[in-house]
Design a protein around this motif. Structure first.
Motif, PDB file in Angstrom:
ATOM      1  N   LYS A 197       0.807  -1.222   0.000  1.00  0.00           N
ATOM      2  CA  LYS A 197       0.000   0.000   0.000  1.00  0.00           C
ATOM      3  C   LYS A 197       0.844   1.277   0.000  1.00  0.00           C
ATOM      4  O   LYS A 197       0.308   2.372  -0.189  1.00  0.00           O
ATOM      5  N   ILE A 201      -0.079   5.297  -1.051  1.00  0.00           N
ATOM      6  CA  ILE A 201      -0.033   6.389  -0.070  1.00  0.00           C
ATOM      7  C   ILE A 201       0.862   7.515  -0.563  1.00  0.00           C
ATOM      8  O   ILE A 201       0.489   8.699  -0.501  1.00  0.00           O
ATOM      9  N   PHE A 279      -4.966  12.963   5.791  1.00  0.00           N
ATOM     10  CA  PHE A 279      -4.047  11.931   6.277  1.00  0.00           C
ATOM     11  C   PHE A 279      -4.358  11.742   7.748  1.00  0.00           C
ATOM     12  O   PHE A 279      -3.919  12.512   8.600  1.00  0.00           O
ATOM     13  N   ILE A 303      -6.529   8.818   3.778  1.00  0.00           N
ATOM     14  CA  ILE A 303      -5.576   7.779   4.170  1.00  0.00           C
ATOM     15  C   ILE A 303      -5.759   7.598   5.672  1.00  0.00           C
ATOM     16  O   ILE A 303      -5.606   8.543   6.436  1.00  0.00           O
ATOM     17  N   VAL A 320      -7.149   4.496   1.261  1.00  0.00           N
ATOM     18  CA  VAL A 320      -6.120   3.539   1.674  1.00  0.00           C
ATOM     19  C   VAL A 320      -6.154   3.458   3.191  1.00  0.00           C
ATOM     20  O   VAL A 320      -6.262   4.484   3.866  1.00  0.00           O
ATOM     21  N   VAL A 333       6.527   5.755   5.819  1.00  0.00           N
ATOM     22  CA  VAL A 333       5.917   6.693   4.868  1.00  0.00           C
ATOM     23  C   VAL A 333       6.855   7.865   4.605  1.00  0.00           C
ATOM     24  O   VAL A 333       7.081   8.267   3.460  1.00  0.00           O
TER      25      VAL A 333
END
Length: 586
Positions: A197, A201, A279, A303, A320, A333
């Motif tokens: 994923k 992202i 986010f 996200i 996501v 990330v």
């Protein structure tokens, strides 16, 4: 070797690092208390069992580790239930150990019998009813593991009196701890799934022009704070917080838009409404934050990273999602985003800078210490010398610093009501785990015992409890516990002779029909504090109140301060039901 059930409990508590427990003894838990007195564990005697639960919360919220409270059967255990439910709602790891009547008497309506297991089951993360002393070898370690694994929460262990006295032959009292070490946490996303994923992202973050970082209680730790700051150093965007995340991003950070929701800042609510990407980290999109869900972030992709799989796609669908602790995913990330940015020109960087500055200017334009303050003609008679609670709260760190207490040495707790929201809006929090409040359940009476717990777990810090004249009376008897333990707690009491938040909602939503929200008589709170052996002063008449309240050299460490607040003070912004957050009364 032979051990009683009570000895097994205290031995395992010691092994789990428990040094302090709070509670009140009673007939059904006396065997455990007898063994407790022979152990290395310090017991804090509270005056009501609910306070024991909140003291445990104060310890757990500041350390991130499970804390323990105790109560006897029947009314003792039932008094704990509110604190257990509160811990469940705010994801706080506490272990509640309750006594129960002898196993032969269960179900007979015996003296002080109540179905503690049944009552606690829907409001705890897990409940255990022990029927044999040998079960404790596994039950105690299991409780600690469940309290901490995944989304933290409270675990209750109900132990009958005869089980506490039961002597059993055991080979290894730590067998249960060894067994738990090999068990895997369920439901978390696998490393392979996270890697799969990651590209999606990074793509969403790279192509967003109006992104917002939305953080919640799952970020409220030193580790969470560190990885969020590292992410923000690379990728600039406005940050909005839930009530549980205040302090994770410093109050004065240029990109901190403030708290989102019903009493959130206009800048935070505006940022969410206009965003094209949210986010969301360690946050659950609760109703006080979202308001009308369809109008919360209508244009945004989401996200969502959270440790609780049940919260993913529950309120809003995520583009996501990853089920994991924030501090275990966000660094990956950040690393992947950094690698992506070095390979190509950073897309939409200028647009994101303009967006972040727009939110900053919106915050700057709309932030005011007079927001919600009554005009001269609106002030209540008899409150001419009242203090503006917003500016008062904002000045606390600088005043404390004058007498040698630094901002990093302070932890705040609140009760529930207007003072809670004023604190959330205006107190300049800068560090994680420095703001303790009953966020989801909204329990009045939380502040004082939680402050006691915070002081017990942080003996080098000054704890400040912000309360109101409605909330303080819910657990005011714990001033005795505070005084008895001589803890460094400053209680600041806002006095307005009303149930402030109820009064305000009746003002705005019920045509000023003030039903059961005003007090015709208030006690003399300073005399009450004095009666418990705690010194105090009135901030309205004593300009040097802070020199006494925060003086670390004072022999009598607790201190009590009253502050007169006009009943017509309003917590604004305020979003009426059915309105979008951006349609708040300001």
């Amino acid at each position: 070797m032979k051990m009683t059930g009570a000895k097994i409990i205290t031995t395992l508590l010691e092994k789990h690092g428990i040094k302090i427990v709070a509670g009140i003894p009673g007939g059904s838990i006396l065997p455990l208390y007898d063994e407790l007195s022979k152990s290395s564990i310090k017991h804090i005697l509270v005056r009501q069992e609910q306070a024991a639960g909140f003291i445990a919360q104060g310890m757990a919220r500041t350390t991130g580790k499970p804390a323990v409270c105790m109560a006897t059967s029947g009314p003792g255990a039932m008094n704990l239930l509110t604190a257990i439910a509160d811990a469940r709602c705010d994801s706080i790891p506490i272990i509640a150990i309750t006594g129960q009547v002898n196993t032969s008497l269960i179900g007979t309506d015996a003296f002080q019998e109540a179905d503690t297991f049944g009552l606690s089951f829907p409001i705890s993360k897990h409940s255990i009813a022990v029927k044999d002393a040998k079960e404790l070898i596994y039950a105690i370690p299991k409780a600690f593991k469940i309290a901490m694994e995944g989304r933290p929460g409270p675990v209750l262990i109900d132990v009958p009196r005869d089980v506490q006295l039961q002597e059993v032959e055991i080979e290894d009292v730590f067998e249960g701890m060894k067994k738990n070490e090999n068990q895997k946490v369920r439901f978390e996303s696998s490393k392979q799934e996270i890697e799969q994923k990651m590209n999606e992202i990074i793509s969403l973050l790279s192509n967003a022009q109006k992104p917002v970082l939305y953080i919640g209680g799952g970020c409220n730790s030193p580790e969470g704070q560190k990885c969020i700051r590292q992410f923000k150093d690379l990728y600039r965007l406005p940050v909005v917080t839930s009530l549980m995340a205040l302090g994770v991003v410093p109050f004065y950070d240029r990109d901190n838009a403030g708290m989102v929701g019903m009493h959130g800042s206009y800048a935070a609510n505006f940022a969410m409404y206009e965003s094209d990407l949210v986010f969301a980290l360690g946050v659950r999109f609760d109703d006080r934050a979202t308001g009308v869900v369809q109008k919360f972030c209508p244009l945004a992709k989401i996200i969502h990273i959270d440790i609780d799989a049940a919260e993913i796609n529950k309120i809003l669908s995520a583009s996501v999602s990853i089920v994991s602790k924030v501090e275990e995913v966000l660094p990956a990330v950040t690393k992947a985003l950094k690698e992506n940015f070095t390979k190509q020109e950073i897309p939409f960087k200028k647009e994101r800078e303009i967006w972040a500055e727009t939110i900053f200017k919106t915050k700057e334009k709309n932030f005011s210490f007079e927001c919600g303050a009554p005009k001269i003609e609106e002030k209540r008679q008899g409150f001419s010398d009242s203090i503006n609670p917003r500016s008062f709260l904002s000045q606390i760190p600088s005043l404390a610093k004058e007498v040698g207490v630094s901002e990093s040495d302070m932890i705040l707790t609140t009760d529930v009501g207007q003072h809670q929201m004023f604190t959330a809006q205006y107190y300049p929090f800068t560090e994680a785990r420095t703001f303790l409040t009953s966020a989801s359940l909204g329990t009045m009476g939380f502040g004082l015992p939680a402050a006691i717990g915070a002081a017990l777990a942080n003996d080098k810090k000054r704890i400040v409890c912000i309360s109101g004249d409605g909330s303080i009376l819910m657990n005011i008897q714990e001033l005795a516990t505070l005084s008895e333990n001589n803890l460094a707690v400053t209680v600041i009491l806002f006095v307005n002779k009303t149930l402030g938040m109820v009064y305000q909602q009746q003002k705005f939503l019920f045509q000023k029909n003030y039903s059961a929200s005003t007090f015709s008589l208030n006690p003399d709170f300073l005399k009450i504090a004095e009666g418990f052996g705690i010194e105090g002063t009135d901030a309205n008449t004593d300009k040097d109140w802070y020199k006494k309240a925060f003086d670390s050299k004072r022999k009598n460490k607790p201190y009590f301060v009253t502050v007169q607040i006009d009943p017509e003070e309003n917590v604004l912004p305020f979003v009426p039901g059915g309105k979008a957050n951006v349609e708040s009364i300001r």
